[in-house]
Design an enzyme around this catalytic site. Structure first.
Site, PDB file in Angstrom:
ATOM      1  N   VAL A   1       4.027  -0.429   4.323  1.00 53.51           N
ATOM      2  CA  VAL A   1       2.626  -0.691   4.659  1.00 53.51           C
ATOM      3  C   VAL A   1       2.057  -1.646   3.618  1.00 53.51           C
ATOM      4  CG1 VAL A   1       0.369   0.322   5.137  1.00 53.51           C
ATOM      5  CG2 VAL A   1       2.453   1.622   5.640  1.00 53.51           C
TER       6      VAL A   1
ATOM      7  N   GLY B   1       7.309   4.572   3.932  1.00 50.01           N
ATOM      8  CA  GLY B   1       7.840   5.816   4.451  1.00 50.01           C
ATOM      9  C   GLY B   1       9.265   5.589   4.913  1.00 50.01           C
TER      10      GLY B   1
ATOM     11  N   PHE C   1      10.335   5.122   7.822  1.00 48.00           N
ATOM     12  CA  PHE C   1      10.482   4.216   8.954  1.00 48.00           C
ATOM     13  C   PHE C   1       9.575   2.999   8.887  1.00 48.00           C
ATOM     14  CE2 PHE C   1      11.539   8.525  10.494  1.00 48.00           C
ATOM     15  CZ  PHE C   1      12.880   8.308  10.797  1.00 48.00           C
ATOM     16  N   SER C   2       8.917   2.768   7.756  1.00 50.19           N
ATOM     17  CA  SER C   2       8.021   1.614   7.684  1.00 50.19           C
ATOM     18  C   SER C   2       7.622   1.333   6.244  1.00 50.19           C
ATOM     19  CB  SER C   2       6.752   1.859   8.515  1.00 50.19           C
ATOM     20  OG  SER C   2       6.001   2.934   7.960  1.00 50.19           O
TER      21      SER C   2
ATOM     22  N   ASP D   1       1.126  16.017  12.801  1.00 49.36           N
ATOM     23  CA  ASP D   1       1.562  15.863  11.404  1.00 49.36           C
ATOM     24  C   ASP D   1       0.354  15.840  10.464  1.00 49.36           C
ATOM     25  OD1 ASP D   1       3.383  15.549   9.333  1.00 49.36           O
ATOM     26  OD2 ASP D   1       3.523  13.371   9.553  1.00 49.36           O
TER      27      ASP D   1
ATOM     28  N   LEU E   1       0.813  -1.212   0.000  1.00 52.56           N
ATOM     29  CA  LEU E   1       0.000   0.000   0.000  1.00 52.56           C
ATOM     30  C   LEU E   1       0.846   1.262   0.000  1.00 52.56           C
ATOM     31  CD1 LEU E   1      -2.715  -1.088   2.589  1.00 52.56           C
ATOM     32  CD2 LEU E   1      -2.910  -1.074   0.101  1.00 52.56           C
TER      33      LEU E   1
ATOM     34  N   LYS F   1       1.281  -2.167   9.048  1.00 53.92           N
ATOM     35  CA  LYS F   1       2.433  -1.269   9.006  1.00 53.92           C
ATOM     36  C   LYS F   1       3.601  -1.974   9.690  1.00 53.92           C
ATOM     37  CE  LYS F   1       3.652   3.540  10.082  1.00 53.92           C
ATOM     38  NZ  LYS F   1       3.107   4.837  10.571  1.00 53.92           N
TER      39      LYS F   1
END
Length: 382
Positions: free
Chosen positions: A52, A47, A49-50, A169, A44, A67
């Protein structure tokens, strides 16, 4: 860290260099996680740090989003996990903003070649607003829909505030549509798989995936209704009583207290809510900055005026700037908000985009503003 320039990749995806100790977990389609409960079906997004993933919960027989956090951020006191657990524990499910916030369904840890990874299971949602507007002829939503979504976003912020949480954010990339038809998964395209191999023919380093997957593009037919959203991604969130010294949010959305290195409070959400609402309706950003938030200082002075407590007030008092941003360059038949609507929007934004944090409107005041109240009546009529 590996040298990604020594590899062939083939598709646009996350940084291959982060597939190292402490970095991303190498995921392949049809992988099973959590003792076989979750089957990976597609990607999906990703980022810093991850990554998804779209997955199927084989126990509940539903589709979910998972995630998978980089190993170095997957400690037991992961901030995002704690925030999501706080919202689950303290949130009032009868609050009207409850359905406009992403909620934690499950969490677990997965051991991989690059370390131990936190996996957070969340409701499967549709596309980001930012992705949808990029495919629209005018690169923005219809005015009435934008107004309705801005009200939902306010409800979501009010809900997390009731849980003692500040999002930190808020921007269009963190606002996703809820979609009714997600019992049918997006069609998978084999061309979105890019085999990973070293250019010199040597074996890949440990922890590097066999291939990368380009994130799926959502495609919906005309019967699909995109009119309800959720606020997602609590990676920069904090408890009201424990604010951080800084937050990482798009530079153009940095609130003045972050730009001038003043203490942060929960009202950073009010500033970002104002900037995001402006962009949601007009299709243009209120301020622009690339990498250095000092670029915002002359814009504050030019756009908002020179006297601190009057900066935003003078610029938006008549609504002329908003009307120009909303109308200039767009076909007249697409302008479904009139002058009165935009004047009301200007009044709403003036209460949020105030340089002095203590002078910004509280959520109770914003919830009773005509921009929101009028929209409630509009929804009932449609």
């Amino acid at each position: 860290m590996i040298d990604r320039f020594q590899y062939n990749i083939g598709v646009p995806a996350e940084d291959l260099a982060k597939y190292c100790h402490g970095g991303y977990h190498p995921v392949h389609l049809n992988d099973l996680l959590c003792d076989g409960r979750y089957r990976i079906l597609d990607k999906l997004g990703f980022g810093s740090f991850s990554t998804v993933w779209l997955a199927r919960d084989e126990v509940k027989e539903i589709y979910v989003s998972i995630k998978i956090v980089v190993a170095e951020q997957s400690h037991n006191h992961n901030g995002e996990l704690q925030i999501l657990q706080t919202i689950t524990r303290t949130g009032d499910t009868t609050h009207p903003g409850h359905k406009h916030v992403s909620h934690l369904i499950d969490s677990f840890y997965h051991e991989g070649p690059n370390g131990r990874h936190l996996c957070m299971v969340l409701e499967l949602l549709g596309p980001k607003i930012s992705s949808v507007v990029n495919r629209r002829p005018n690169y923005r939503l219809d005015g009435r829909l934008a107004r309705r979504i801005s009200s939902q976003l306010l409800l979501g912020v009010d809900y997390i505030r009731s849980c003692g949480v500040t999002h930190g954010d808020i921007h269009l990339g963190n606002v996703l549509f809820r979609v009714s038809g997600l019992n049918r998964i997006p069609t998978f395209d084999d061309s979105r798989i890019g085999k990973v191999s070293r250019k010199d023919g040597a074996p890949s380093e440990k922890g590097v995936p066999e291939y990368l997957v380009e994130p799926v593009e959502y495609k919906f037919d005309k019967s699909e209704i995109l009119d309800e959203i959720q606020l997602v991604d609590f990676g920069e969130s904090f408890l009201i009583g424990n604010p951080p010294k800084s937050i990482c949010t798009p530079t153009s959305l940095h609130p003045p207290e972050l730009v001038f290195r003043h203490p942060l409070t929960e009202v950073v959400d009010i500033w970002n809510l104002g900037c995001t609402t402006y962009e949601l309706v007009t299709g243009r950003t209120l301020f622009e900055a690339w990498m250095d938030d000092r670029e915002l200082v002359p814009q504050f002075q030019k756009v908002l005026g020179g006297v601190p407590d009057q900066w935003i007030q003078d610029a938006l008092k008549t609504g002329e700037d908003i009307q120009a941003s909303y109308a200039n360059g767009y076909d007249k038949e697409t302008l479904d908000l009139d002058e009165e609507d935009l004047t009301t929007l200007g009044s709403y934004l003036r209460r949020m985009c105030i340089v002095e944090p203590t002078q910004r409107a509280n959520l109770t005041e914003l919830m009773s503003h005509p921009w929101v109240q009028v929209d409630k009546g509009t929804q009932k009529e449609q």
